[in-house]
Motif scaffolding. Structure first.
Motif, mmCIF file in Angstrom:
data_model
loop_
_atom_site.group_PDB
_atom_site.id
_atom_site.type_symbol
_atom_site.label_atom_id
_atom_site.label_comp_id
_atom_site.label_asym_id
_atom_site.label_seq_id
_atom_site.Cartn_x
_atom_site.Cartn_y
_atom_site.Cartn_z
ATOM 1 N N LEU A 2 -4.941 3.823 1.754
ATOM 2 C CA LEU A 2 -5.322 3.019 2.925
ATOM 3 C C LEU A 2 -6.710 2.412 2.673
ATOM 4 C CD1 LEU A 2 -4.369 5.578 5.721
ATOM 5 C CD2 LEU A 2 -3.045 3.569 5.008
ATOM 6 N N PHE A 3 -7.054 1.371 3.437
ATOM 7 C CA PHE A 3 -8.394 0.794 3.292
ATOM 8 C C PHE A 3 -9.469 1.844 3.580
ATOM 9 C CE2 PHE A 3 -6.309 -3.413 3.613
ATOM 10 C CZ PHE A 3 -6.913 -4.016 2.517
ATOM 11 N N GLN A 4 -9.162 2.798 4.472
ATOM 12 C CA GLN A 4 -10.121 3.862 4.807
ATOM 13 C C GLN A 4 -10.509 4.696 3.592
ATOM 14 O OE1 GLN A 4 -7.812 2.844 6.813
ATOM 15 N NE2 GLN A 4 -8.145 3.371 8.953
ATOM 16 N N THR A 22 -3.175 -3.034 6.681
ATOM 17 C CA THR A 22 -3.283 -1.572 6.702
ATOM 18 C C THR A 22 -3.546 -1.038 5.303
ATOM 19 O OG1 THR A 22 -0.877 -1.557 6.634
ATOM 20 C CG2 THR A 22 -1.894 -1.100 8.761
ATOM 21 N N GLN A 23 -2.744 -1.538 4.349
ATOM 22 C CA GLN A 23 -2.871 -1.033 2.985
ATOM 23 C C GLN A 23 -3.423 -2.102 2.055
ATOM 24 O OE1 GLN A 23 1.236 0.279 2.329
ATOM 25 N NE2 GLN A 23 0.299 2.240 1.805
ATOM 26 N N PRO A 24 -4.313 -1.713 1.130
ATOM 27 C CA PRO A 24 -4.747 -2.684 0.130
ATOM 28 C C PRO A 24 -3.607 -3.021 -0.821
ATOM 29 C CG PRO A 24 -5.710 -0.518 -0.311
ATOM 30 C CD PRO A 24 -4.940 -0.397 0.968
ATOM 31 N N THR A 25 -3.576 -4.255 -1.299
ATOM 32 C CA THR A 25 -2.601 -4.634 -2.322
ATOM 33 C C THR A 25 -3.086 -4.039 -3.653
ATOM 34 O OG1 THR A 25 -3.745 -6.671 -2.911
ATOM 35 C CG2 THR A 25 -2.147 -6.813 -1.115
ATOM 36 N N PRO A 26 -2.231 -4.011 -4.694
ATOM 37 C CA PRO A 26 -2.657 -3.386 -5.959
ATOM 38 C C PRO A 26 -3.970 -3.957 -6.517
ATOM 39 C CG PRO A 26 -0.295 -3.694 -5.975
ATOM 40 C CD PRO A 26 -0.792 -4.346 -4.706
ATOM 41 N N GLY A 48 -0.811 -15.160 -4.019
ATOM 42 C CA GLY A 48 -0.279 -14.488 -2.827
ATOM 43 C C GLY A 48 -0.366 -12.975 -2.872
ATOM 44 N N THR A 49 -1.129 -12.432 -3.848
ATOM 45 C CA THR A 49 -1.217 -10.974 -3.964
ATOM 46 C C THR A 49 -2.541 -10.433 -3.424
ATOM 47 O OG1 THR A 49 -1.935 -11.337 -6.230
ATOM 48 C CG2 THR A 49 0.369 -10.748 -5.913
ATOM 49 N N GLY A 50 -3.289 -11.292 -2.756
ATOM 50 C CA GLY A 50 -4.509 -10.813 -2.097
ATOM 51 C C GLY A 50 -5.760 -10.812 -2.962
ATOM 52 N N LYS A 51 -5.819 -11.750 -3.903
ATOM 53 C CA LYS A 51 -7.002 -11.795 -4.776
ATOM 54 C C LYS A 51 -8.279 -12.148 -4.014
ATOM 55 C CE LYS A 51 -4.911 -14.259 -7.829
ATOM 56 N NZ LYS A 51 -4.631 -15.290 -8.814
ATOM 57 N N THR A 52 -8.149 -13.029 -3.032
ATOM 58 C CA THR A 52 -9.361 -13.452 -2.307
ATOM 59 C C THR A 52 -10.023 -12.246 -1.637
ATOM 60 O OG1 THR A 52 -8.198 -15.506 -1.876
ATOM 61 C CG2 THR A 52 -10.264 -15.158 -0.684
ATOM 62 N N ALA A 53 -9.218 -11.460 -0.931
ATOM 63 C CA ALA A 53 -9.778 -10.276 -0.268
ATOM 64 C C ALA A 53 -10.284 -9.264 -1.290
ATOM 65 C CB ALA A 53 -8.724 -9.637 0.632
ATOM 66 N N ALA A 54 -9.671 -9.258 -2.482
ATOM 67 C CA ALA A 54 -10.088 -8.301 -3.520
ATOM 68 C C ALA A 54 -11.546 -8.519 -3.907
ATOM 69 C CB ALA A 54 -9.185 -8.418 -4.747
ATOM 70 N N ALA A 97 -13.209 -14.232 8.299
ATOM 71 C CA ALA A 97 -12.327 -13.250 8.943
ATOM 72 C C ALA A 97 -12.775 -11.821 8.628
ATOM 73 C CB ALA A 97 -10.887 -13.475 8.488
ATOM 74 N N TYR A 98 -12.948 -11.510 7.350
ATOM 75 C CA TYR A 98 -13.292 -10.127 6.976
ATOM 76 C C TYR A 98 -14.743 -9.803 7.355
ATOM 77 C CZ TYR A 98 -9.330 -11.356 3.958
ATOM 78 O OH TYR A 98 -8.143 -11.843 3.482
ATOM 79 N N GLY A 99 -15.562 -10.851 7.460
ATOM 80 C CA GLY A 99 -16.983 -10.634 7.777
ATOM 81 C C GLY A 99 -17.317 -10.927 9.231
HETATM 82 P P1 AMP Z 1 -4.364 -14.548 -1.492
HETATM 83 O O1 AMP Z 1 -3.574 -14.052 -2.646
HETATM 84 O O2 AMP Z 1 -5.786 -14.108 -1.542
HETATM 85 O O3 AMP Z 1 -4.213 -16.027 -1.282
HETATM 86 O O4 AMP Z 1 -3.742 -13.855 -0.167
HETATM 87 C C1 AMP Z 1 -2.409 -14.085 0.215
HETATM 88 C C2 AMP Z 1 -2.158 -13.698 1.674
HETATM 89 O O5 AMP Z 1 -2.072 -12.291 1.822
HETATM 90 C C3 AMP Z 1 -3.211 -14.167 2.649
HETATM 91 O O6 AMP Z 1 -2.544 -14.787 3.732
HETATM 92 C C4 AMP Z 1 -3.904 -12.915 3.104
HETATM 93 O O7 AMP Z 1 -4.302 -13.014 4.453
HETATM 94 C C5 AMP Z 1 -2.835 -11.852 2.941
HETATM 95 N N1 AMP Z 1 -3.378 -10.520 2.586
HETATM 96 C C6 AMP Z 1 -4.357 -10.247 1.692
HETATM 97 N N2 AMP Z 1 -4.558 -8.928 1.587
HETATM 98 C C7 AMP Z 1 -3.678 -8.325 2.427
HETATM 99 C C8 AMP Z 1 -3.409 -6.960 2.776
HETATM 100 N N3 AMP Z 1 -4.070 -5.957 2.211
HETATM 101 N N4 AMP Z 1 -2.446 -6.716 3.696
HETATM 102 C C9 AMP Z 1 -1.768 -7.736 4.259
HETATM 103 N N5 AMP Z 1 -1.969 -9.050 3.990
HETATM 104 C C10 AMP Z 1 -2.909 -9.339 3.083
#
Ligand code: AMP
Length: 180
Positions: A2-4, A22-26, A48-54, A97-99
């Motif tokens: 979990l993110f926690q 809820t859960q971080p992507t790989p 689409g695997t959540g690289k930006t948030a990574a 959003a995250y900040g």
């Molecule tokens: P990205 O690959 O950074 O373009 O992110 C793809 C999409 O996944 C975006 O719409 C994010 O909002 C969403 N996303 C990123 N991380 C997560 C996560 N841990 N759980 C659910 N959605 C996520």
């Protein structure tokens, strides 16, 4: 996981809850601890695997910690280069959003539009700059951006940036960053 479990601060966990994550992507699970340790990182994952948030989540945490200990200056501390205006806007929206519970200032810089609003935003001070290389270099050459205080530097979609012929602009920008 979990993110926690990733040692994230409460303002970020709260924002992620609002986003419905809820859960971080790989890639997030693997990248976040490394960035929090202030180590260099090269990440590859499909779209689409959540690289930006990574990268955005741990960067926000490092910047917030600096902010809390009082290192407040007008100079930017984080720079993200990305190849297109669409990506620049998307990345900035992710940081927003995250900040959302962290009082950091952000600027987004890209070409094809008037530079005036971007210059105004820079003059008010920005902790985080998201930019496309050409316009950033333009504003640097005009003396509107000083990168000497940058602590965190990201090349987003580096392969595409090179494909699009930004290599010389990127090199010129890197030359103005602190050596460390
Ligand atoms: P990205 O690959 O950074 O373009 O992110 C793809 C999409 O996944 C975006 O719409 C994010 O909002 C969403 N996303 C990123 N991380 C997560 C996560 N841990 N759980 C659910 N959605 C996520």
């Amino acid at each position: 996981m979990l993110f926690q479990d990733l040692n994230l601060i409460e303002p970020i966990l709260k924002a992620l809850k609002t986003e419905g994550y809820t859960q971080p992507t790989p890639i997030q699970e693997q990248a976040i601890p490394i960035v929090l340790q202030k180590r260099d990182l090269l990440g590859c994952a499909q779209t689409g695997t959540g690289k930006t948030a990574a990268f955005a989540i741990p960067m926000l945490q490092l910047l917030a910690e600096d902010f809390i200990v009082g290192k407040k200056t007008k100079a930017p501390k984080a720079l993200i280069l990305t190849p297109t205006r669409e990506l620049a806007i998307q990345i900035m929206e992710s940081f927003a959003a995250y900040g959302r519970h962290i009082p950091l200032k952000r600027s987004v810089i890209f070409g094809g539009v008037s530079q005036h609003p971007q210059v105004m935003a820079l003059q008010q001070g920005s902790d985080i700059i998201v930019a496309t290389p050409g316009r950033l270099l333009d504003l640097m050459n005009q003396g509107f951006v000083d990168l000497r205080s940058i602590q965190i530097f990201v090349l987003d979609e580096a392969d595409r940036m090179l494909d699009m012929g930004f290599v010389n602009d990127v090199k010129k920008i890197i030359a103005k960053l602190p050596v460390q």
